[in-house]
Design a protein around this motif. Sequence first.
Motif: not given
Length: 79
Positions: A14-16, A18-19, A21-24
Amino acid sequence: MRRLRRPRPPMNLRDHVEAILPEWERWYPSLFDAAADLGVIRARVCAPSSLLLSRRHAVIYGEAVQAFRERWNALEEPD
């Protein structure tokens, strides 16, 4: 003087995502779909025979027995 880089702690999936594409969540129905499209995870092709549970369990059992023998210095019993 050269500065040493501190190793980063490993990122979870999840962190990867979000880094990158923040609004995935606005674009993808699941984390795995986003990760696959972004190239974070990839499918791996394997032989159909490796999908049989009996073979996978045999390999895992063998690895567990080997780890036990190494840990406790147990000798293999002759057949």
